[in-house]
Design an enzyme around this catalytic site. Structure first.
Site, PDB file in Angstrom:
ATOM      1  N   GLU A 191      87.146 -53.325 113.413  1.00 59.86           N
ATOM      2  CA  GLU A 191      88.582 -53.070 113.512  1.00 59.86           C
ATOM      3  C   GLU A 191      88.859 -51.994 114.548  1.00 59.86           C
ATOM      4  O   GLU A 191      89.953 -51.455 114.623  1.00 59.86           O
ATOM      5  CB  GLU A 191      89.178 -52.687 112.157  1.00 59.86           C
ATOM      6  CG  GLU A 191      88.650 -51.430 111.517  1.00 59.86           C
ATOM      7  CD  GLU A 191      89.351 -51.129 110.205  1.00 59.86           C
ATOM      8  OE1 GLU A 191      90.318 -50.349 110.230  1.00 59.86           O
ATOM      9  OE2 GLU A 191      88.945 -51.672 109.172  1.00 59.86           O
ATOM     10  N   HIS A 204      80.665 -52.441  99.246  1.00 55.72           N
ATOM     11  CA  HIS A 204      81.341 -51.692 100.305  1.00 55.72           C
ATOM     12  C   HIS A 204      81.612 -50.275  99.831  1.00 55.72           C
ATOM     13  O   HIS A 204      81.914 -50.031  98.655  1.00 55.72           O
ATOM     14  CB  HIS A 204      82.657 -52.379 100.684  1.00 55.72           C
ATOM     15  CG  HIS A 204      83.471 -51.567 101.642  1.00 55.72           C
ATOM     16  ND1 HIS A 204      83.005 -51.178 102.879  1.00 55.72           N
ATOM     17  CD2 HIS A 204      84.728 -51.033 101.528  1.00 55.72           C
ATOM     18  CE1 HIS A 204      83.923 -50.466 103.494  1.00 55.72           C
ATOM     19  NE2 HIS A 204      84.979 -50.355 102.695  1.00 55.72           N
ATOM     20  N   CYS A 251      87.151 -53.996 106.908  1.00 53.73           N
ATOM     21  CA  CYS A 251      85.747 -53.586 106.773  1.00 53.73           C
ATOM     22  C   CYS A 251      84.785 -54.714 106.437  1.00 53.73           C
ATOM     23  O   CYS A 251      83.596 -54.459 106.234  1.00 53.73           O
ATOM     24  CB  CYS A 251      85.630 -52.501 105.705  1.00 53.73           C
ATOM     25  SG  CYS A 251      86.553 -51.001 106.093  1.00 53.73           S
TER      26      CYS A 251
END
Length: 345
Positions: free
Chosen positions: A80, A234, A112
């Protein structure tokens, strides 16, 4: 058998401690560390961006693999923070690797989880017989506005994975995705820093998507947390992955090896993939690994991998944790300069 043939990682050498950032904004560093579960983070040098990071981790992945690089038929770079709004990062990676020009190239963006989306794309193309090997990369130099809570965690780093169907070190048993339109985090074109909707960040976004994807992939494969040697989720901070692991029934021992966020921060597209790479550094044949990424906006990709005997013949040095320990600490002024937070008239 389709899965991972090799992997590589890159973490910028510079680090800044939570204490150094908190000092500037008059905040209590112990409160920040206890609240976020992050103690320090990586900082890219003035000449490092998502493209250079992608190149470095891709070079390591290719170097570790005993393959002809001209057989790499696809390069996907998930980020990103691509350096160009209009110009692909994937072509830069292909050129730097000296690939022949007959390869599919594309940049991906899903906050992400763009790197794990690249792995899924490569798997599909290998399964379809379109390519022999595919290269999937998650690379970011994430942004945090001065004084924003994100400044304590937004970091830089990346990981690259070669996907193929021979000399596989980690066989992919299954993958799935869970996706909704949940506006927890966003950055419009031209804006230097992202915005985040606090009340959406936890339960509606991260915890709902990660837990749902993890539960579904375990259910459809007849697996439970006890069937896994490791789990990687994550890591937007150090608290969320620990909490979601506990919610799902995983132990601290199963997630500790991949919990790199405490010492390098949230590397966005590289976050879950760097944690996964840290697990691959020590994984043994027949180990089963659960990987669940998360991207704001929002979605999760879940994977079940099983380690093969081939991993024992792969050179896995330097390990991710070795790279983490090689950090060089900087002060806030240097950090502000490197991250271009100081704007000259």
């Amino acid at each position: 058998m389709v899965g991972l043939v090799s992997y590589g990682t890159y973490i910028p050498k510079f680090r800044i401690k939570v204490e150094e950032i908190a000092k500037i904004w008059g905040e209590n560093p112990e409160t920040i560390k206890n609240g976020l579960g992050v103690y320090e983070k990586s900082v890219p040098n003035i000449d490092e961006d998502a493209a250079t990071i992608a190149v470095e981790c891709a070079r390591e992945a290719v170097r570790r693999a005993d393959i002809d690089r001209n057989h790499i038929g696809a390069v996907f770079v998930g980020s990103e923070s691509h350096p160009y709004a209009v110009k692909p990062t994937a072509t830069i990676v292909g050129e730097a690797l000296n690939l022949n020009s007959f390869f599919h190239a594309a940049d991906l963006e899903f906050a992400c989880k763009a790197g794990t989306a690249g792995i899924q794309n490569c798997v599909a193309m290998v399964n379809a017989g379109m390519i022999r090997y595919g290269l999937a990369i998650g690379s970011d130099t994430s942004q945090g506005a001065p004084g924003d809570p994100l400044e304590y965690s937004a970091a830089a780093g990346g990981a690259a994975f070669l996907v193929g169907n021979d000399s596989v070190i980690a066989e992919l048993k299954d993958t799935l995705s869970f996706t909704t339109d949940t506006p927890d985090f966003w950055r419009r074109e031209g804006q230097p820093y992202p915005s985040h909707g606090g009340r959406f960040t936890g339960e509606p976004a991260y915890f709902r998507h990660v837990s749902t994807a993890a539960k579904r992939i375990m259910e459809r494969n007849g697996l439970s947390p006890e069937d896994f040697s490791y789990a990687v989720f994550h890591m937007p901070n150090g608290k969320f992955p620990v909490r979601v692991a506990r919610m799902l029934g995983f132990t601290g021992k199963q997630i500790e090896q991949g919990l790199v966020v405490r010492y390098i921060g949230n590397t966005y597209s590289g976050s879950s993939l760097l944690g996964f790479s840290a697990v691959l550094d020590i994984a043994k044949p027949e180990d089963r690994i659960l990987l669940v990424s998360f991207g704001s906006g929002a979605g999760s990709d879940a994977f079940v991998f099983e380690i093969t005997d081939n991993i024992e013949s792969m050179e896995r040095k330097p390990e991710v944790w070795e790279k983490i320990r090689e950090g060089v600490y900087i002060d806030y002024g240097t950090y502000a300069k490197l991250r271009r937070k100081i704007r000259m008239g």
